[in-house]
Motif scaffolding. Sequence first.
Motif, mmCIF file in Angstrom:
data_model
loop_
_atom_site.group_PDB
_atom_site.id
_atom_site.type_symbol
_atom_site.label_atom_id
_atom_site.label_comp_id
_atom_site.label_asym_id
_atom_site.label_seq_id
_atom_site.Cartn_x
_atom_site.Cartn_y
_atom_site.Cartn_z
ATOM 1 N N GLN A 108 0.842 -1.198 0.000
ATOM 2 C CA GLN A 108 0.000 0.000 0.000
ATOM 3 C C GLN A 108 0.883 1.256 0.000
ATOM 4 O O GLN A 108 2.007 1.241 0.473
ATOM 5 C CB GLN A 108 -0.902 0.020 1.237
ATOM 6 C CG GLN A 108 -2.029 -1.001 1.211
ATOM 7 C CD GLN A 108 -3.071 -0.683 0.158
ATOM 8 O OE1 GLN A 108 -3.355 0.482 -0.127
ATOM 9 N NE2 GLN A 108 -3.643 -1.720 -0.436
ATOM 10 N N PRO A 109 0.379 2.366 -0.536
ATOM 11 C CA PRO A 109 1.159 3.612 -0.486
ATOM 12 C C PRO A 109 1.300 4.117 0.943
ATOM 13 O O PRO A 109 0.562 3.714 1.841
ATOM 14 C CB PRO A 109 0.342 4.573 -1.355
ATOM 15 C CG PRO A 109 -1.037 4.032 -1.356
ATOM 16 C CD PRO A 109 -0.908 2.542 -1.252
ATOM 17 N N VAL A 110 2.237 5.026 1.124
ATOM 18 C CA VAL A 110 2.513 5.566 2.454
ATOM 19 C C VAL A 110 1.258 6.163 3.078
ATOM 20 O O VAL A 110 0.947 5.927 4.247
ATOM 21 C CB VAL A 110 3.626 6.638 2.366
ATOM 22 C CG1 VAL A 110 3.760 7.377 3.682
ATOM 23 C CG2 VAL A 110 4.952 6.002 1.978
ATOM 24 N N TYR A 111 0.491 6.938 2.288
ATOM 25 C CA TYR A 111 -0.661 7.619 2.871
ATOM 26 C C TYR A 111 -1.739 6.649 3.340
ATOM 27 O O TYR A 111 -2.440 6.915 4.334
ATOM 28 C CB TYR A 111 -1.246 8.656 1.909
ATOM 29 C CG TYR A 111 -1.965 8.108 0.704
ATOM 30 C CD1 TYR A 111 -3.299 7.715 0.772
ATOM 31 C CD2 TYR A 111 -1.321 8.008 -0.524
ATOM 32 C CE1 TYR A 111 -3.970 7.226 -0.348
ATOM 33 C CE2 TYR A 111 -1.971 7.522 -1.645
ATOM 34 C CZ TYR A 111 -3.293 7.125 -1.551
ATOM 35 O OH TYR A 111 -3.938 6.635 -2.656
ATOM 36 N N MET A 112 -1.876 5.494 2.674
ATOM 37 C CA MET A 112 -2.845 4.508 3.126
ATOM 38 C C MET A 112 -2.386 3.859 4.423
ATOM 39 O O MET A 112 -3.199 3.515 5.294
ATOM 40 C CB MET A 112 -3.079 3.453 2.046
ATOM 41 C CG MET A 112 -3.909 3.948 0.869
ATOM 42 S SD MET A 112 -5.602 4.439 1.347
ATOM 43 C CE MET A 112 -6.318 2.842 1.752
ATOM 44 N N GLN A 138 1.657 13.990 3.498
ATOM 45 C CA GLN A 138 2.816 14.737 2.999
ATOM 46 C C GLN A 138 3.169 15.889 3.941
ATOM 47 O O GLN A 138 4.352 16.165 4.185
ATOM 48 C CB GLN A 138 2.538 15.268 1.601
ATOM 49 C CG GLN A 138 3.772 15.809 0.884
ATOM 50 C CD GLN A 138 4.774 14.703 0.579
ATOM 51 O OE1 GLN A 138 4.449 13.705 -0.071
ATOM 52 N NE2 GLN A 138 5.998 14.862 1.066
ATOM 53 N N GLU A 139 2.162 16.551 4.483
ATOM 54 C CA GLU A 139 2.412 17.643 5.427
ATOM 55 C C GLU A 139 3.194 17.150 6.642
ATOM 56 O O GLU A 139 4.135 17.797 7.103
ATOM 57 C CB GLU A 139 1.088 18.261 5.881
ATOM 58 C CG GLU A 139 0.386 19.089 4.815
ATOM 59 C CD GLU A 139 -0.965 19.598 5.299
ATOM 60 O OE1 GLU A 139 -1.358 19.275 6.455
ATOM 61 O OE2 GLU A 139 -1.640 20.310 4.536
ATOM 62 N N LEU A 140 2.799 15.987 7.162
ATOM 63 C CA LEU A 140 3.443 15.486 8.372
ATOM 64 C C LEU A 140 4.856 14.981 8.103
ATOM 65 O O LEU A 140 5.781 15.248 8.877
ATOM 66 C CB LEU A 140 2.599 14.382 9.010
ATOM 67 C CG LEU A 140 3.078 13.920 10.387
ATOM 68 C CD1 LEU A 140 3.178 15.088 11.356
ATOM 69 C CD2 LEU A 140 2.149 12.857 10.953
#
Length: 258
Positions: A108-112, A138-140
């Motif tokens: 899974q992608p990082v954001y998931m 991305q903000e974090l």
Amino acid sequence: MTLTPSAAETTVPTSTPPLRLKGIHKSFGGVVAIKTFDLEVQAGEIVALVGDNGAGKSTLVKIISGLYQPTEGEIWLNGEQVSFRDASDARAKGVEVVYQDLALVEDQPVYMNMFLGRELTKGPLRLLDRKAMARQTQELVDTLDVRIPSAKATLSDLSGGQRQGVAICRATHWASGLVLMDEPTAALGVAETAKVEEVILKLKARGAAVLIVSHNMDQVFRIADRVTVLRRGTQVATRTLADTSHNELVAMITGLAS
């Protein structure tokens, strides 16, 4: 819940500790795992929990994170006494743990992974709001300076240190001021350990309270403000790092302290 750099910069320690443990005792039948344990972890502070194998370190982390219930004693979070039924109950109250094995999904992608089990949705059909999750992620990672290609990168394409950075970001995103870490760099090499330690120090700078289990004495002296020692379920001592030494800690861990 969007965390921005400006919000992070205004985070300041308060007089109420994010974590307070009072008289924690844990036994499994006739076996005493932890006798009596007391500790406060302040905002903007890193406290290391050290001890030999079987000392009770992981048991204590499991108590704080709701996997175990203490036989006796009190847990206070941000000035409120809490009692957890299970780990999901603890997570709902803002307790997050970073483990050595990460508990991330490789394909899974990082954001998931950041929103695993807590996905954002939109519209009446409650479709996944991938754009919002990617933006917040991305903000974090930018705020904590976790050097990854993108929040949309697949986790399996990242190095061990980058993955651990993602796990720390996830814990930070959902925690209510307290992040627990159980040997987060044990499986990493020297260079990647250094990168993860940079992220941990950034958590401290943001005002987070960090309790980290570590077997690496050099790491303890690099990043911790205080250290507390467990030996065979007994809390031996709590010291500021400025008031102890490598040799004294080893002596307390092994039982050779005079």
